[in-house]
Every structure is written in structure tokens, then in C-alpha cells.
Design a protein around this motif. Sequence first.
Motif: not given
Lengths: 232, 122
Positions: B26-43
Motif C-alpha cells: 500500500g505504499s503505492y496505493p491502488p490508482g496512484e500515479k507513479l513518478p516518471s521513469v526518469r525520476d524513479m530511475a534517479a531515485d
Amino acid sequence: MNPILECRNLNKHFQGTIALQNINLQVPRGRIVGLLGPNGSGKTTLIKLANGLLQPSAGQILIDGMAPGIETKRIVSYLPERTYLSEWMTVRQVIDFFADFYADFNRDKAYDMLTRLGLQSTARLKTLSKGTKEKVQLILVMSREAQLYLLDEPIGGVDPAARDYILHTIIGNYNPNATVIISTHLISDIENVLDDVIFISRGEIVLQSNVDDIRETQGKTVDALFREVFRC
Amino acid sequence: MAWDLKSDRPIYAQLIEQIQLRIVSGSYPPGEKLPSVRDMAADASVNPNTMQRALMELENEGLLYSQRTSGRFVTEDVEKIMEAKNRLAMDVIEEFLEKMESLGYSTAQTVDLLKQAKEGKV
């Protein structure tokens, strides 16, 4: 579309010593590639050939299908091993210098990265530490909208936190049409950001592979494989 | 949740596991928008192509979906998330049972022991 970098039977020797021998290589676009090899294996020679700073003894090296020259320098952004910027210049002046020199230089990007680093653009280069100077140089190189970035030992002289900063800068500037080639022997620090690796030993390519393929088929890190291949 | 990536296993596979974990916990809840690929990759300090590959596989599994212009989202299909959660739970249980077996416990003994442990008798 042409591969961004291609070598065809590329050879380079210096007065009797062989630096590169029968290199055949194709590097596609949109990749982050590690050019890995021990000291003296030919990494810098290959990068200098790609920049037209050296001429092949035999064979060809092609950037986007062209031999290195004025046209390829437009699309290649090169970070050499040593700094070449004039010490008396301020950060702002070197940015102006790069913007004047390269049509694809993105001034906003450069200032944005400098701000994040907390660097004053009025600082003179001679007042900066060696590591900070290296970061400035990397910012200049990564601020171009190039198609091929050739980074020769970008993480050699800096502390681990600065290494993370540099790797983040490389990831943050990722562009699906551009390829970044990073030469280094500090593999464990960078292997998680790479798509592919090229192992070079005594002037010959011994391996070109996707990094996750190495982990999947060999069950080991790229660093461990490197140590195995290049055991002294 | 911080990313924990080891270099001796394919990075994309580890990213898949950890994003799954974020979804089922649930830390990414249903229906939630994910960050961009670039941001997730950087993170996560990984290559954007690798992150993209992991996200594509999660999309194929149905845990994520993309909307052409607005980005990538966690599925709203709660049942689908529950299925993934059960699969992960089964993996943990199987691993646990294997370990107990190597210690010489039968499954029945393990279950007994588990009950006692729960009641604080061990």
C-alpha cells in the motif's frame, strides 16, 4: 539508423607497441555503456580515436556512420581525463565559452546543475578544489544536447558522495537518442547504472554484453566477472 | 521505503520485486500515479532503461497500467493486488518451510511450533 559508434577492424599502434588490435564494435543509441579494462588496456586510446585526436593505423572508426571530424564533433561531447579549462576563468566565463563554442549547449541545464551543487558562478576555477573542478567539467559536458557522450574516467578523482552526484547527473540527463560511454576501472561504483559493458584487455575486446545478462547467466556482479577475466 | 539493490542479480528483477512490494503493502496505493521513469530511475540510482523494463513487466502482469498522455498508474483492481500479495506470501512460506525442513521439522511439527510461538510458549 547508423549505430552511434562503430569500429571496423580498428588498429592503432605507437612505434612498435600495439595499443588496439582488430577492434570490431557496434554501440547502439540510447545506452549507457561501461568501457572497462585495466590500466593500459586501450580505453583512452579508443576514446581519443573516436574524437579524432588520434588517427587509426588501420581500419575505421565511425560516429553515426562518419569518420571523426568537424561533423562528428558537433554530436560528440567529450570529457577528457585531464582538465583543460583556463584557471583564471570564472564558472560563468567557461559556461559562456562552451555556449559560444557548441551550438547544442544548453545554458539553463548548466546553471540548473550548478545551483543544485551550490556553486557560485562568479567563482574562479583556480579557487575550486580538484573534485569540484571535475564536477564543473562534467556539468559542461553533460549540458550539451549531444548524441554521444564520451566520458574518460569521470569518477576517478572524486569522493563517493561526488561519485553519486556524477552518476545521478548522467541518469538525469538520459536521452533515448543519445549514448553515454563511460571508461573506468571503478566498476562496482557504476555497474548499476549501466546497460552494457565492453571489456577491453591489451588492446582487444574480450566481452561485450548486457549487464543484467551477465548477472542472470553468471550469477555474479560485473565487478566479480571483471576480476575473474582480468586476474593477474 | 528505500531501494535495496544487490549487484549479483539482475537489477530489473529486483526492481520488479521491490515495486510489487510497494504495491501490495500500500505504499503505492491502488490508482496512484507513479513518478516518471526518469525520476524513479534517479531515485533508485539505476539506468532508466532498466527501470523501464521492470515497469513494462509489471504492466504485463497487470499491476500497473499506462495512460498514453498522463503517465503510469497502479491498478485499481484490488483483487489483482491481493493475488500478487498472496503469491508473495506463498514464496515466503515456502522458503520458511524449506528452512524448517532442513532443521529436521515436518510441516505438522512446524505448524505446532508456530502456534506455540504465537502464544508465547517457546
